[in-house]
Design a protein around this motif. Structure first.
Motif, PDB file in Angstrom:
ATOM      1  N   ARG A  93       0.810  -1.215   0.000  1.00  0.00           N
ATOM      2  CA  ARG A  93       0.000   0.000   0.000  1.00  0.00           C
ATOM      3  C   ARG A  93       0.844   1.266   0.000  1.00  0.00           C
ATOM      4  N   SER A  94       2.008   1.192  -0.642  1.00  0.00           N
ATOM      5  CA  SER A  94       2.801   2.411  -0.841  1.00  0.00           C
ATOM      6  C   SER A  94       2.204   3.274  -1.939  1.00  0.00           C
ATOM      7  N   THR A  95       1.264   2.711  -2.694  1.00  0.00           N
ATOM      8  CA  THR A  95       0.595   3.437  -3.782  1.00  0.00           C
ATOM      9  C   THR A  95      -0.911   3.463  -3.534  1.00  0.00           C
ATOM     10  N   GLY A  96      -1.629   4.144  -4.417  1.00  0.00           N
ATOM     11  CA  GLY A  96      -3.071   4.319  -4.240  1.00  0.00           C
ATOM     12  C   GLY A  96      -3.849   3.026  -4.189  1.00  0.00           C
ATOM     13  N   ASP A  97      -3.482   2.079  -5.031  1.00  0.00           N
ATOM     14  CA  ASP A  97      -4.099   0.757  -5.017  1.00  0.00           C
ATOM     15  C   ASP A  97      -3.099  -0.258  -4.490  1.00  0.00           C
ATOM     16  N   ARG A  98      -3.604  -1.296  -3.854  1.00  0.00           N
ATOM     17  CA  ARG A  98      -2.693  -2.302  -3.307  1.00  0.00           C
ATOM     18  C   ARG A  98      -1.921  -2.998  -4.420  1.00  0.00           C
ATOM     19  N   MET A  99      -0.605  -3.025  -4.257  1.00  0.00           N
ATOM     20  CA  MET A  99       0.255  -3.760  -5.179  1.00  0.00           C
ATOM     21  C   MET A  99       0.459  -5.173  -4.650  1.00  0.00           C
ATOM     22  N   ARG A 100       0.576  -6.130  -5.559  1.00  0.00           N
ATOM     23  CA  ARG A 100       0.868  -7.490  -5.156  1.00  0.00           C
ATOM     24  C   ARG A 100       2.339  -7.587  -4.773  1.00  0.00           C
ATOM     25  N   ARG A 101       2.624  -8.259  -3.684  1.00  0.00           N
ATOM     26  CA  ARG A 101       4.021  -8.455  -3.289  1.00  0.00           C
ATOM     27  C   ARG A 101       4.744  -9.260  -4.373  1.00  0.00           C
ATOM     28  N   GLU A 102       5.953  -8.809  -4.715  1.00  0.00           N
ATOM     29  CA  GLU A 102       6.704  -9.527  -5.743  1.00  0.00           C
ATOM     30  C   GLU A 102       7.052 -10.940  -5.298  1.00  0.00           C
ATOM     31  N   ALA A 103       7.199 -11.125  -3.990  1.00  0.00           N
ATOM     32  CA  ALA A 103       7.495 -12.461  -3.480  1.00  0.00           C
ATOM     33  C   ALA A 103       6.367 -13.436  -3.815  1.00  0.00           C
ATOM     34  N   ALA A 104       5.129 -12.916  -3.914  1.00  0.00           N
ATOM     35  CA  ALA A 104       3.986 -13.778  -4.217  1.00  0.00           C
ATOM     36  C   ALA A 104       4.042 -14.311  -5.645  1.00  0.00           C
ATOM     37  N   SER A 105       4.706 -13.562  -6.533  1.00  0.00           N
ATOM     38  CA  SER A 105       4.823 -14.003  -7.920  1.00  0.00           C
ATOM     39  C   SER A 105       6.084 -14.839  -8.147  1.00  0.00           C
ATOM     40  N   GLY A 106       6.947 -14.869  -7.140  1.00  0.00           N
ATOM     41  CA  GLY A 106       8.134 -15.707  -7.226  1.00  0.00           C
ATOM     42  C   GLY A 106       9.331 -15.068  -7.898  1.00  0.00           C
ATOM     43  N   LYS A 107       9.210 -13.806  -8.331  1.00  0.00           N
ATOM     44  CA  LYS A 107      10.359 -13.131  -8.944  1.00  0.00           C
ATOM     45  C   LYS A 107      10.174 -11.624  -8.873  1.00  0.00           C
ATOM     46  N   GLN A 108      11.306 -10.916  -8.967  1.00  0.00           N
ATOM     47  CA  GLN A 108      11.275  -9.459  -8.976  1.00  0.00           C
ATOM     48  C   GLN A 108      11.005  -8.960 -10.391  1.00  0.00           C
ATOM     49  N   GLY A 109      10.297  -7.831 -10.476  1.00  0.00           N
ATOM     50  CA  GLY A 109      10.021  -7.227 -11.764  1.00  0.00           C
ATOM     51  C   GLY A 109      11.231  -6.507 -12.326  1.00  0.00           C
ATOM     52  N   GLY A 110      11.176  -6.209 -13.618  1.00  0.00           N
ATOM     53  CA  GLY A 110      12.295  -5.529 -14.270  1.00  0.00           C
ATOM     54  C   GLY A 110      12.571  -4.165 -13.684  1.00  0.00           C
ATOM     55  N   ARG A 111      11.515  -3.414 -13.324  1.00  0.00           N
ATOM     56  CA  ARG A 111      11.711  -2.085 -12.733  1.00  0.00           C
ATOM     57  C   ARG A 111      12.450  -2.199 -11.403  1.00  0.00           C
TER      58      ARG A 111
END
Length: 238
Positions: A68-86
């Protein structure tokens, strides 16, 4: 007129709160306006395998945004199993920036990891992470000096800080918040040392390409901003 009603060369309010984590060797909560990043520096008496027996240390970084660092809840990257490119791009930028002012040979075979966790995002999270990450790194190195592990003046060569600039509404402006960043014609991030050296520049035209003259105006704004940030860093760690 900027959405925040700031002057073109006016930064947001910046603050550093040190010692925010009781467990980390160095820590700092940095605020650039409504952007807040918690930076912690952790010491390990080991180095990556490719640096073993080299006599050199290493400084690296990790970066992430809370759901919740942004307006809408972001999914934790750990939940997807990898970090995004950004995320990977930003944490590599933070690591490169901090290493630019550290004498790795003088550090010795030890590694410092600076974790940058975005608590609240309103533009400029990577520049805040670099600027606050330096304060956390400084305090970690100071912790090491008090234990006679290093000499701070030999290891830390300079200050490093970062600021965003852009062209918004046809005008070069300093320190973009989200409202400006999301609508800017040009967006750039500048990483510089206290002595004025340029570590890295990232600049992108979102619409019309920017001119060399506009780039020089952005560079001038960035120098002013980084000079002020380094002054604030010095006040914080003194």
């Amino acid at each position: 007129m900027r959405p925040s009603r700031r002057q073109p060369d006016e930064m947001r309010a910046v603050s550093f709160e040190r010692g925010i984590s009781r467990h980390a060797e160095g820590s700092c909560l940095v605020r650039f306006g409504d952007t807040q990043v918690l930076c912690t520096a952790s010491l390990e008496e080991r180095v990556p395998s490719w640096l073993r027996n080299s006599g050199k240390g290493w400084v690296t970084a990790e970066y992430g945004m809370l759901p919740r660092s942004t307006g809408d809840r972001m999914r934790r990257e750990a939940a997807s199993g990898k970090q995004g490119g950004r995320t990977l791009e930003i944490q590599r930028l933070v690591g490169r920036s901090l290493r630019s002012v550290v004498d790795l040979q003088a550090l010795g075979e030890m590694q410092i990891t600076v974790d940058c966790d975005v608590l609240q995002a309103d533009g400029g999270t990577r520049t805040a992470a670099i600027t606050g990450g330096f304060v956390a790194l400084h305090d970690c190195l100071s912790w090491m000096q008090t234990r006679q592990m290093i000499t701070l003046e030999r290891v830390l060569k300079d200050h490093v800080a970062a600021i965003s600039c852009g062209i918004f509404g046809g005008q070069p402006v300093l320190d973009l918040d989200y409202a400006e960043d999301s609508a800017a014609e040009t967006d750039a991030n500048f990483v510089m040392t206290g002595k004025g050296g340029i570590v890295e520049i990232q600049g992108t035209a979102e619409g019309t390409p920017f001119s060399e003259d506009e780039f020089m105006q952005l560079l001038g704004l960035a120098r002013k901003g980084v000079t002020r940030l380094v002054e604030l860093q010095k006040m914080a760690v003194s």
